[in-house]
Design a protein around this motif. Structure first.
Motif, PDB file in Angstrom:
ATOM      1  N   PRO A   1       0.809  -1.227   0.000  1.00 23.84           N
ATOM      2  CA  PRO A   1       0.000   0.000   0.000  1.00 23.84           C
ATOM      3  C   PRO A   1       0.840   1.274   0.000  1.00 23.84           C
ATOM      4  N   LYS A   2       2.018   1.238   0.640  1.00 19.03           N
ATOM      5  CA  LYS A   2       2.876   2.422   0.699  1.00 19.03           C
ATOM      6  C   LYS A   2       3.492   2.763  -0.651  1.00 19.03           C
ATOM      7  N   LYS A   3       3.417   1.820  -1.588  1.00 20.35           N
ATOM      8  CA  LYS A   3       3.966   2.057  -2.925  1.00 20.35           C
ATOM      9  C   LYS A   3       2.862   2.217  -3.970  1.00 20.35           C
ATOM     10  N   GLY A   4       1.704   2.624  -3.512  1.00 21.20           N
ATOM     11  CA  GLY A   4       0.608   2.891  -4.443  1.00 21.20           C
ATOM     12  C   GLY A   4      -0.376   1.762  -4.616  1.00 21.20           C
ATOM     13  N   GLY A   5      -0.074   0.594  -4.008  1.00 18.66           N
ATOM     14  CA  GLY A   5      -1.022  -0.521  -4.052  1.00 18.66           C
ATOM     15  C   GLY A   5      -1.067  -1.224  -5.393  1.00 18.66           C
ATOM     16  N   ARG A   6      -2.185  -1.921  -5.625  1.00 22.85           N
ATOM     17  CA  ARG A   6      -2.406  -2.660  -6.877  1.00 22.85           C
ATOM     18  C   ARG A   6      -3.711  -2.199  -7.508  1.00 22.85           C
ATOM     19  N   ARG A   7      -3.605  -1.195  -8.325  1.00 20.63           N
ATOM     20  CA  ARG A   7      -4.795  -0.667  -8.991  1.00 20.63           C
ATOM     21  C   ARG A   7      -5.320  -1.680 -10.009  1.00 20.63           C
ATOM     22  N   SER A   8      -6.634  -1.860 -10.038  1.00 22.67           N
ATOM     23  CA  SER A   8      -7.265  -2.773 -10.989  1.00 22.67           C
ATOM     24  C   SER A   8      -8.281  -2.008 -11.825  1.00 22.67           C
ATOM     25  N   GLN A   9      -8.003  -1.859 -13.108  1.00 20.78           N
ATOM     26  CA  GLN A   9      -8.953  -1.181 -13.989  1.00 20.78           C
ATOM     27  C   GLN A   9     -10.255  -1.968 -14.097  1.00 20.78           C
ATOM     28  N   TRP A  10     -10.166  -3.286 -13.960  1.00 18.30           N
ATOM     29  CA  TRP A  10     -11.376  -4.103 -14.003  1.00 18.30           C
ATOM     30  C   TRP A  10     -12.309  -3.751 -12.850  1.00 18.30           C
ATOM     31  N   VAL A  11     -11.745  -3.635 -11.645  1.00 18.04           N
ATOM     32  CA  VAL A  11     -12.558  -3.274 -10.482  1.00 18.04           C
ATOM     33  C   VAL A  11     -13.068  -1.847 -10.614  1.00 18.04           C
ATOM     34  N   ARG A  12     -12.232  -0.942 -11.055  1.00 19.20           N
ATOM     35  CA  ARG A  12     -12.633   0.466 -11.180  1.00 19.20           C
ATOM     36  C   ARG A  12     -13.760   0.650 -12.207  1.00 19.20           C
ATOM     37  N   ASN A  13     -13.896  -0.283 -13.129  1.00 16.50           N
ATOM     38  CA  ASN A  13     -14.929  -0.189 -14.164  1.00 16.50           C
ATOM     39  C   ASN A  13     -16.145  -1.075 -13.890  1.00 16.50           C
ATOM     40  N   TRP A  14     -16.261  -1.624 -12.704  1.00 14.28           N
ATOM     41  CA  TRP A  14     -17.434  -2.444 -12.381  1.00 14.28           C
ATOM     42  C   TRP A  14     -18.724  -1.665 -12.633  1.00 14.28           C
ATOM     43  N   ALA A  15     -19.741  -2.371 -13.111  1.00 10.80           N
ATOM     44  CA  ALA A  15     -21.045  -1.735 -13.354  1.00 10.80           C
ATOM     45  C   ALA A  15     -21.670  -1.226 -12.063  1.00 10.80           C
ATOM     46  N   VAL A  16     -21.321  -1.846 -10.926  1.00  8.95           N
ATOM     47  CA  VAL A  16     -21.908  -1.445  -9.649  1.00  8.95           C
ATOM     48  C   VAL A  16     -21.602   0.020  -9.345  1.00  8.95           C
ATOM     49  N   TRP A  17     -20.458   0.516  -9.819  1.00  6.41           N
ATOM     50  CA  TRP A  17     -20.117   1.910  -9.538  1.00  6.41           C
ATOM     51  C   TRP A  17     -20.963   2.870 -10.364  1.00  6.41           C
ATOM     52  N   ARG A  18     -21.426   2.424 -11.527  1.00  4.27           N
ATOM     53  CA  ARG A  18     -22.323   3.288 -12.314  1.00  4.27           C
ATOM     54  C   ARG A  18     -23.693   3.395 -11.627  1.00  4.27           C
ATOM     55  N   TYR A  19     -24.157   2.297 -11.041  1.00  4.63           N
ATOM     56  CA  TYR A  19     -25.391   2.375 -10.246  1.00  4.63           C
ATOM     57  C   TYR A  19     -25.167   3.267  -9.028  1.00  4.63           C
ATOM     58  N   PHE A  20     -23.995   3.145  -8.426  1.00  5.48           N
ATOM     59  CA  PHE A  20     -23.614   3.987  -7.282  1.00  5.48           C
ATOM     60  C   PHE A  20     -23.696   5.457  -7.677  1.00  5.48           C
ATOM     61  N   ARG A  21     -23.105   5.801  -8.825  1.00  4.15           N
ATOM     62  CA  ARG A  21     -23.105   7.183  -9.328  1.00  4.15           C
ATOM     63  C   ARG A  21     -24.518   7.701  -9.568  1.00  4.15           C
ATOM     64  N   ASP A  22     -25.345   6.887 -10.202  1.00  2.00           N
ATOM     65  CA  ASP A  22     -26.673   7.333 -10.607  1.00  2.00           C
ATOM     66  C   ASP A  22     -27.638   7.466  -9.445  1.00  2.00           C
ATOM     67  N   TYR A  23     -27.330   6.826  -8.323  1.00  2.00           N
ATOM     68  CA  TYR A  23     -28.240   6.905  -7.169  1.00  2.00           C
ATOM     69  C   TYR A  23     -28.375   8.334  -6.670  1.00  2.00           C
ATOM     70  N   PHE A  24     -27.273   9.096  -6.632  1.00  2.00           N
ATOM     71  CA  PHE A  24     -27.332  10.434  -6.015  1.00  2.00           C
ATOM     72  C   PHE A  24     -27.935  11.502  -6.927  1.00  2.00           C
ATOM     73  N   PRO A  25     -27.484  11.788  -8.122  1.00  2.00           N
ATOM     74  CA  PRO A  25     -26.302  11.291  -8.850  1.00  2.00           C
ATOM     75  C   PRO A  25     -25.049  12.074  -8.475  1.00  2.00           C
ATOM     76  N   ILE A  26     -23.880  11.514  -8.856  1.00  2.00           N
ATOM     77  CA  ILE A  26     -22.578  12.143  -8.620  1.00  2.00           C
ATOM     78  C   ILE A  26     -21.992  12.589  -9.957  1.00  2.00           C
ATOM     79  N   GLN A  27     -21.414  13.778  -9.971  1.00  5.37           N
ATOM     80  CA  GLN A  27     -20.859  14.344 -11.205  1.00  5.37           C
ATOM     81  C   GLN A  27     -19.474  14.924 -10.927  1.00  5.37           C
TER      82      GLN A  27
END
Length: 388
Positions: free
Chosen positions: A117-143
Protein backbone atom coordinates in the motif's frame (compact mmCIF):
# COMPACT_ATOMS: atom_id res chain seq x y z
CA UNK A 1 -48.99 -12.20 -20.44
CA UNK A 2 -52.53 -11.62 -19.10
CA UNK A 3 -52.64 -8.37 -21.03
CA UNK A 4 -51.75 -10.11 -24.28
CA UNK A 5 -54.35 -12.86 -23.67
CA UNK A 6 -57.00 -10.21 -23.10
CA UNK A 7 -56.03 -8.48 -26.34
CA UNK A 8 -56.15 -11.76 -28.25
CA UNK A 9 -59.63 -12.43 -26.85
CA UNK A 10 -60.67 -9.03 -28.15
CA UNK A 11 -59.42 -10.01 -31.61
CA UNK A 12 -61.53 -13.20 -31.57
CA UNK A 13 -64.62 -11.34 -30.41
CA UNK A 14 -64.17 -8.74 -33.11
CA UNK A 15 -63.75 -11.45 -35.76
CA UNK A 16 -66.91 -13.29 -34.60
CA UNK A 17 -68.92 -10.07 -34.69
CA UNK A 18 -67.75 -9.38 -38.25
CA UNK A 19 -68.65 -12.93 -39.36
CA UNK A 20 -72.12 -12.63 -37.84
CA UNK A 21 -72.65 -9.36 -39.62
CA UNK A 22 -71.77 -10.94 -42.97
CA UNK A 23 -74.11 -13.92 -42.51
CA UNK A 24 -77.14 -12.06 -41.14
CA UNK A 25 -77.20 -8.88 -43.16
CA UNK A 26 -78.71 -8.77 -46.62
CA UNK A 27 -77.16 -5.39 -47.33
CA UNK A 28 -73.61 -5.97 -48.56
CA UNK A 29 -72.52 -2.40 -47.81
CA UNK A 30 -73.74 -2.55 -44.23
CA UNK A 31 -72.05 -5.95 -43.74
CA UNK A 32 -68.72 -4.60 -44.97
CA UNK A 33 -69.11 -1.59 -42.71
CA UNK A 34 -69.65 -3.82 -39.66
CA UNK A 35 -66.71 -6.04 -40.64
CA UNK A 36 -64.44 -3.03 -40.92
CA UNK A 37 -65.65 -1.79 -37.55
CA UNK A 38 -64.85 -5.16 -36.01
CA UNK A 39 -61.34 -5.18 -37.45
CA UNK A 40 -60.75 -1.61 -36.27
CA UNK A 41 -61.84 -2.54 -32.74
CA UNK A 42 -59.55 -5.58 -32.75
CA UNK A 43 -56.57 -3.48 -33.85
CA UNK A 44 -57.27 -0.91 -31.15
CA UNK A 45 -57.37 -3.68 -28.54
CA UNK A 46 -53.95 -4.99 -29.61
CA UNK A 47 -52.45 -1.48 -29.64
CA UNK A 48 -53.87 -0.66 -26.20
CA UNK A 49 -52.63 -3.99 -24.82
CA UNK A 50 -49.11 -3.45 -26.14
CA UNK A 51 -49.05 0.08 -24.73
CA UNK A 52 -50.09 -1.25 -21.31
CA UNK A 53 -47.48 -4.00 -21.51
CA UNK A 54 -44.65 -1.63 -22.43
CA UNK A 55 -45.75 0.81 -19.73
CA UNK A 56 -45.72 -1.89 -17.06
CA UNK A 57 -42.36 -3.23 -18.29
CA UNK A 58 -40.81 0.23 -18.24
CA UNK A 59 -42.09 0.90 -14.72
CA UNK A 60 -40.77 -2.45 -13.49
CA UNK A 61 -37.40 -1.80 -15.09
CA UNK A 62 -37.26 1.63 -13.48
CA UNK A 63 -37.99 0.13 -10.07
CA UNK A 64 -35.39 -2.59 -10.53
CA UNK A 65 -32.73 -0.03 -11.50
CA UNK A 66 -33.58 2.09 -8.46
CA UNK A 67 -33.23 -0.93 -6.17
CA UNK A 68 -29.90 -1.83 -7.79
CA UNK A 69 -28.72 1.71 -7.13
CA UNK A 70 -29.73 1.46 -3.48
CA UNK A 71 -28.01 -1.93 -3.09
CA UNK A 72 -24.82 -0.71 -4.78
CA UNK A 73 -24.57 2.19 -2.33
CA UNK A 74 -25.41 0.03 0.69
CA UNK A 75 -22.73 -2.55 -0.14
CA UNK A 76 -20.09 0.17 -0.19
CA UNK A 77 -21.32 1.71 3.07
CA UNK A 78 -21.21 -1.69 4.78
CA UNK A 79 -17.75 -2.36 3.33
CA UNK A 80 -16.59 0.99 4.68
CA UNK A 81 -18.02 0.33 8.14
CA UNK A 82 -17.65 -3.39 8.84
CA UNK A 83 -15.78 -5.31 6.12
CA UNK A 84 -12.36 -5.04 7.77
CA UNK A 85 -13.56 -6.08 11.22
CA UNK A 86 -15.78 -8.86 9.84
CA UNK A 87 -12.95 -10.37 7.77
CA UNK A 88 -10.57 -10.20 10.74
CA UNK A 89 -13.05 -12.11 12.91
CA UNK A 90 -13.68 -14.71 10.19
CA UNK A 91 -9.96 -15.31 9.66
CA UNK A 92 -9.33 -15.70 13.40
CA UNK A 93 -12.23 -18.16 13.59
CA UNK A 94 -10.80 -20.06 10.62
CA UNK A 95 -7.69 -20.79 12.69
CA UNK A 96 -9.90 -22.91 14.96
CA UNK A 97 -11.41 -24.97 12.15
CA UNK A 98 -10.21 -27.62 9.71
CA UNK A 99 -9.56 -24.80 7.23
CA UNK A 100 -6.80 -23.27 9.39
CA UNK A 101 -4.29 -23.68 6.58
CA UNK A 102 -6.17 -21.08 4.49
CA UNK A 103 -5.81 -18.53 7.28
CA UNK A 104 -2.10 -19.35 7.64
CA UNK A 105 -1.55 -18.89 3.91
CA UNK A 106 -3.36 -15.55 3.88
CA UNK A 107 -1.45 -14.16 6.86
CA UNK A 108 1.81 -15.34 5.27
CA UNK A 109 0.85 -13.45 2.13
CA UNK A 110 -0.12 -10.43 4.26
CA UNK A 111 3.32 -10.34 5.89
CA UNK A 112 5.01 -10.60 2.48
CA UNK A 113 2.75 -7.91 0.96
CA UNK A 114 2.65 -5.54 3.95
CA UNK A 115 4.41 -2.58 2.30
CA UNK A 116 2.56 -2.68 -1.02
CA UNK A 117 0.00 0.00 0.00
CA UNK A 118 2.88 2.42 0.70
CA UNK A 119 3.97 2.06 -2.92
CA UNK A 120 0.61 2.89 -4.44
CA UNK A 121 -1.02 -0.52 -4.05
CA UNK A 122 -2.41 -2.66 -6.88
CA UNK A 123 -4.79 -0.67 -8.99
CA UNK A 124 -7.26 -2.77 -10.99
CA UNK A 125 -8.95 -1.18 -13.99
CA UNK A 126 -11.38 -4.10 -14.00
CA UNK A 127 -12.56 -3.27 -10.48
CA UNK A 128 -12.63 0.47 -11.18
CA UNK A 129 -14.93 -0.19 -14.16
CA UNK A 130 -17.43 -2.44 -12.38
CA UNK A 131 -21.05 -1.73 -13.35
CA UNK A 132 -21.91 -1.44 -9.65
CA UNK A 133 -20.12 1.91 -9.54
CA UNK A 134 -22.32 3.29 -12.31
CA UNK A 135 -25.39 2.38 -10.25
CA UNK A 136 -23.61 3.99 -7.28
CA UNK A 137 -23.11 7.18 -9.33
CA UNK A 138 -26.67 7.33 -10.61
CA UNK A 139 -28.24 6.90 -7.17
CA UNK A 140 -27.33 10.43 -6.01
CA UNK A 141 -26.30 11.29 -8.85
CA UNK A 142 -22.58 12.14 -8.62
CA UNK A 143 -20.86 14.34 -11.20
CA UNK A 144 -17.22 15.35 -11.79
CA UNK A 145 -16.65 18.81 -13.25
CA UNK A 146 -13.32 19.70 -14.87
CA UNK A 147 -12.38 23.37 -15.09
CA UNK A 148 -8.74 23.17 -16.29
CA UNK A 149 -6.41 20.72 -17.99
CA UNK A 150 -3.67 18.98 -16.00
CA UNK A 151 -0.21 18.43 -17.48
CA UNK A 152 1.04 14.85 -17.42
CA UNK A 153 4.57 16.15 -16.81
CA UNK A 154 3.61 17.38 -13.32
CA UNK A 155 2.48 15.73 -10.09
CA UNK A 156 -0.48 17.02 -8.09
CA UNK A 157 -2.00 17.10 -4.64
CA UNK A 158 -5.76 17.60 -4.73
CA UNK A 159 -7.25 19.08 -1.58
CA UNK A 160 -10.75 17.58 -1.32
CA UNK A 161 -13.41 19.51 0.63
CA UNK A 162 -15.59 18.88 2.55
CA UNK A 163 -15.11 15.47 4.15
CA UNK A 164 -18.80 14.81 4.81
CA UNK A 165 -19.54 11.64 6.75
CA UNK A 166 -17.86 9.19 4.36
CA UNK A 167 -16.42 11.17 1.45
CA UNK A 168 -18.80 9.55 -1.05
CA UNK A 169 -17.96 11.98 -3.83
CA UNK A 170 -14.23 11.48 -3.36
CA UNK A 171 -14.58 7.72 -3.61
CA UNK A 172 -16.87 7.65 -6.65
CA UNK A 173 -14.96 10.27 -8.63
CA UNK A 174 -11.38 9.19 -7.96
CA UNK A 175 -11.47 5.50 -6.98
CA UNK A 176 -13.78 4.35 -9.77
CA UNK A 177 -14.28 5.22 -13.43
CA UNK A 178 -18.00 5.90 -12.98
CA UNK A 179 -17.55 9.62 -13.73
CA UNK A 180 -14.77 8.96 -16.28
CA UNK A 181 -11.95 10.65 -14.39
CA UNK A 182 -9.33 9.01 -16.66
CA UNK A 183 -11.02 10.42 -19.77
CA UNK A 184 -11.45 13.89 -18.31
CA UNK A 185 -7.84 13.97 -17.09
CA UNK A 186 -5.97 11.73 -19.57
CA UNK A 187 -2.57 10.54 -18.41
CA UNK A 188 -3.30 11.38 -14.75
CA UNK A 189 -3.35 8.55 -12.15
CA UNK A 190 -5.53 9.48 -9.17
CA UNK A 191 -4.75 8.04 -5.72
CA UNK A 192 -7.32 8.67 -3.01
CA UNK A 193 -5.54 8.81 0.36
CA UNK A 194 -7.30 7.44 3.44
CA UNK A 195 -6.46 6.28 6.98
CA UNK A 196 -3.43 3.99 7.11
CA UNK A 197 -5.25 1.80 9.67
CA UNK A 198 -7.60 0.56 6.95
CA UNK A 199 -4.67 -1.20 5.28
CA UNK A 200 -4.02 -3.31 8.36
CA UNK A 201 -7.42 -4.96 7.91
CA UNK A 202 -7.36 -8.25 5.96
CA UNK A 203 -9.31 -8.36 2.69
CA UNK A 204 -10.42 -4.73 3.11
CA UNK A 205 -6.89 -3.64 2.16
CA UNK A 206 -7.10 -5.59 -1.10
CA UNK A 207 -10.49 -4.06 -1.90
CA UNK A 208 -9.20 -0.53 -1.27
CA UNK A 209 -5.97 -0.97 -3.24
CA UNK A 210 -7.86 -2.27 -6.28
CA UNK A 211 -9.56 1.12 -6.55
CA UNK A 212 -6.31 3.09 -6.35
CA UNK A 213 -6.71 4.01 -2.67
CA UNK A 214 -3.53 4.47 -0.61
CA UNK A 215 -2.57 5.35 3.00
CA UNK A 216 -2.47 9.04 3.84
CA UNK A 217 0.99 9.08 5.40
CA UNK A 218 4.29 10.71 4.57
CA UNK A 219 6.05 7.55 3.35
CA UNK A 220 3.36 6.80 0.77
CA UNK A 221 3.07 10.36 -0.49
CA UNK A 222 6.86 10.74 -0.69
CA UNK A 223 7.08 7.55 -2.76
CA UNK A 224 4.29 8.49 -5.19
CA UNK A 225 5.60 12.01 -5.74
CA UNK A 226 9.30 11.14 -6.08
CA UNK A 227 9.66 7.52 -7.27
CA UNK A 228 6.55 6.90 -9.34
CA UNK A 229 7.19 9.18 -12.28
CA UNK A 230 4.91 12.08 -13.22
CA UNK A 231 1.17 12.33 -13.80
CA UNK A 232 0.29 11.29 -10.23
CA UNK A 233 -2.57 13.01 -8.41
CA UNK A 234 -2.96 12.33 -4.69
CA UNK A 235 -6.38 13.27 -3.35
CA UNK A 236 -6.22 14.25 0.33
CA UNK A 237 -9.41 14.98 2.28
CA UNK A 238 -7.75 17.79 4.18
CA UNK A 239 -10.39 18.32 6.88
CA UNK A 240 -10.28 14.68 7.92
CA UNK A 241 -12.09 13.36 10.98
CA UNK A 242 -12.38 16.81 12.59
CA UNK A 243 -14.36 18.08 9.61
CA UNK A 244 -16.69 15.08 9.62
CA UNK A 245 -17.88 16.04 13.13
CA UNK A 246 -19.42 19.25 11.80
CA UNK A 247 -20.94 17.70 8.67
CA UNK A 248 -24.65 18.45 8.36
CA UNK A 249 -27.13 19.36 5.61
CA UNK A 250 -27.18 23.02 4.67
CA UNK A 251 -23.70 23.73 6.05
CA UNK A 252 -20.70 24.61 3.90
CA UNK A 253 -17.69 24.66 6.19
CA UNK A 254 -14.13 23.34 5.86
CA UNK A 255 -11.38 22.66 8.40
CA UNK A 256 -8.36 24.18 6.70
CA UNK A 257 -6.90 27.22 8.44
CA UNK A 258 -4.42 25.23 10.54
CA UNK A 259 -3.99 22.29 8.12
CA UNK A 260 -0.67 23.01 6.39
CA UNK A 261 1.03 19.62 6.19
CA UNK A 262 -0.19 18.96 2.64
CA UNK A 263 1.26 22.30 1.52
CA UNK A 264 4.66 21.38 2.99
CA UNK A 265 4.58 18.05 1.13
CA UNK A 266 3.70 19.85 -2.11
CA UNK A 267 6.65 22.23 -1.68
CA UNK A 268 9.12 19.44 -0.90
CA UNK A 269 8.21 17.63 -4.12
CA UNK A 270 7.20 20.54 -6.35
CA UNK A 271 3.69 19.09 -6.73
CA UNK A 272 0.99 21.52 -7.84
CA UNK A 273 -1.94 22.09 -5.49
CA UNK A 274 -5.44 21.65 -6.88
CA UNK A 275 -8.41 22.95 -4.83
CA UNK A 276 -11.46 20.70 -5.14
CA UNK A 277 -14.91 21.35 -3.70
CA UNK A 278 -17.75 18.84 -3.62
CA UNK A 279 -21.16 20.53 -3.55
CA UNK A 280 -23.76 18.34 -1.82
CA UNK A 281 -21.30 16.14 0.13
CA UNK A 282 -22.80 17.30 3.43
CA UNK A 283 -26.39 16.75 2.31
CA UNK A 284 -26.52 12.95 2.10
CA UNK A 285 -26.53 12.14 5.84
CA UNK A 286 -28.04 13.69 8.95
CA UNK A 287 -25.88 13.73 12.06
CA UNK A 288 -26.28 14.31 15.77
CA UNK A 289 -23.94 17.26 16.49
CA UNK A 290 -22.50 17.37 20.01
CA UNK A 291 -21.68 20.79 21.40
CA UNK A 292 -18.13 21.68 22.40
CA UNK A 293 -17.57 20.67 26.02
CA UNK A 294 -20.23 17.94 26.00
CA UNK A 295 -19.42 14.35 26.92
CA UNK A 296 -20.28 13.24 23.38
CA UNK A 297 -17.75 15.61 21.79
CA UNK A 298 -15.15 14.56 24.40
CA UNK A 299 -15.53 10.90 23.39
CA UNK A 300 -15.33 11.77 19.69
CA UNK A 301 -12.12 13.77 20.15
CA UNK A 302 -10.49 10.99 22.19
CA UNK A 303 -11.23 8.52 19.38
CA UNK A 304 -9.89 11.01 16.85
CA UNK A 305 -6.67 11.53 18.84
CA UNK A 306 -5.79 7.91 19.60
CA UNK A 307 -7.41 5.91 16.78
CA UNK A 308 -7.44 8.37 13.90
CA UNK A 309 -11.18 8.67 13.23
CA UNK A 310 -14.11 10.21 15.04
CA UNK A 311 -17.25 8.09 15.58
CA UNK A 312 -20.25 9.98 14.21
CA UNK A 313 -23.88 9.29 15.12
CA UNK A 314 -25.63 9.65 11.80
CA UNK A 315 -28.45 8.22 9.73
CA UNK A 316 -29.75 8.17 6.20
CA UNK A 317 -32.79 6.43 4.73
CA UNK A 318 -33.93 2.83 4.97
CA UNK A 319 -33.23 0.10 2.42
CA UNK A 320 -36.82 -0.19 1.21
CA UNK A 321 -38.27 3.23 1.96
CA UNK A 322 -36.90 6.79 1.95
CA UNK A 323 -39.31 7.57 4.82
CA UNK A 324 -37.50 5.32 7.31
CA UNK A 325 -34.10 5.59 8.97
CA UNK A 326 -31.15 3.48 7.89
CA UNK A 327 -27.57 3.47 6.63
CA UNK A 328 -28.38 4.25 3.00
CA UNK A 329 -27.50 7.91 2.26
CA UNK A 330 -30.18 10.23 0.94
CA UNK A 331 -30.22 10.58 -2.84
CA UNK A 332 -28.98 14.17 -3.06
CA UNK A 333 -26.83 15.38 -5.98
CA UNK A 334 -23.07 15.55 -5.35
CA UNK A 335 -21.04 17.65 -7.79
CA UNK A 336 -17.26 17.67 -7.42
CA UNK A 337 -15.57 20.67 -9.06
CA UNK A 338 -11.82 20.40 -9.72
CA UNK A 339 -10.27 23.86 -9.77
CA UNK A 340 -7.25 25.45 -11.39
CA UNK A 341 -3.87 24.05 -10.27
CA UNK A 342 -1.57 26.32 -8.28
CA UNK A 343 2.01 26.01 -9.53
CA UNK A 344 4.31 25.09 -6.65
CA UNK A 345 8.12 25.35 -6.72
CA UNK A 346 10.28 22.50 -5.44
CA UNK A 347 11.93 23.42 -2.13
CA UNK A 348 13.65 20.60 -0.29
CA UNK A 349 13.60 22.57 2.96
CA UNK A 350 10.66 24.98 2.81
CA UNK A 351 10.54 27.60 5.53
CA UNK A 352 7.44 28.37 7.57
CA UNK A 353 7.11 31.59 5.59
CA UNK A 354 7.02 29.60 2.33
CA UNK A 355 4.39 27.24 3.72
CA UNK A 356 2.22 30.09 5.00
CA UNK A 357 2.44 31.91 1.65
CA UNK A 358 1.24 29.00 -0.47
CA UNK A 359 -1.30 27.93 2.13
CA UNK A 360 -2.85 31.40 1.95
CA UNK A 361 -2.88 31.16 -1.86
CA UNK A 362 -4.62 27.78 -1.62
CA UNK A 363 -7.30 29.06 0.78
CA UNK A 364 -8.00 32.03 -1.48
CA UNK A 365 -8.27 29.76 -4.53
CA UNK A 366 -10.68 27.41 -2.74
CA UNK A 367 -12.97 30.26 -1.68
CA UNK A 368 -12.95 31.65 -5.24
CA UNK A 369 -13.79 28.21 -6.62
CA UNK A 370 -16.73 27.92 -4.21
CA UNK A 371 -18.04 31.42 -4.98
CA UNK A 372 -17.76 30.92 -8.74
CA UNK A 373 -19.80 27.71 -8.85
CA UNK A 374 -22.16 27.88 -5.86
CA UNK A 375 -25.17 29.31 -7.69
CA UNK A 376 -24.89 26.65 -10.41
CA UNK A 377 -25.55 23.93 -7.85
CA UNK A 378 -28.46 25.35 -5.92
CA UNK A 379 -26.81 27.67 -3.40
CA UNK A 380 -27.82 31.34 -3.05
CA UNK A 381 -25.44 34.11 -4.02
CA UNK A 382 -25.25 35.13 -0.36
CA UNK A 383 -23.86 31.72 0.74
CA UNK A 384 -20.37 32.01 2.24
CA UNK A 385 -17.84 29.21 2.64
CA UNK A 386 -16.85 28.96 6.30
CA UNK A 387 -13.10 28.30 6.67
CA UNK A 388 -12.13 27.08 10.13
Amino acid sequence: MKTLIAAYSGVLRGARRAEAARSESSDGGRALSREGSGRWGAGSSILAALQDLFSVTWLNRSKVEKQLQVISVLQWVLSFLVLGVACSVILMYTFCTDCWLLAVLYFTWLAFDWNTPKKGGRRSQWVRNWAVWRYFRDYFPIQLVKTHNLLTTRNYIFGYHPHGIMGLGAFCNFSTEATEVSKKFPGIRPYLATLAGNFRMPVLREYLMSGGICPVNRDTIDYLLSKNGSGNAIIIVVGGAAESLSSMPGKNAVTLRNRKGFVKLALRHGADLVPTYSFGENEVYKQVIFEEGSWGRWVQKKFQKYIGFAPCIFHGRGLFSPDTWGLVPYSKPITTVVGEPITIPKLEHPTQQDIDLYHAMYMEALVKLFDKHKTKFGLPESEVLEVN
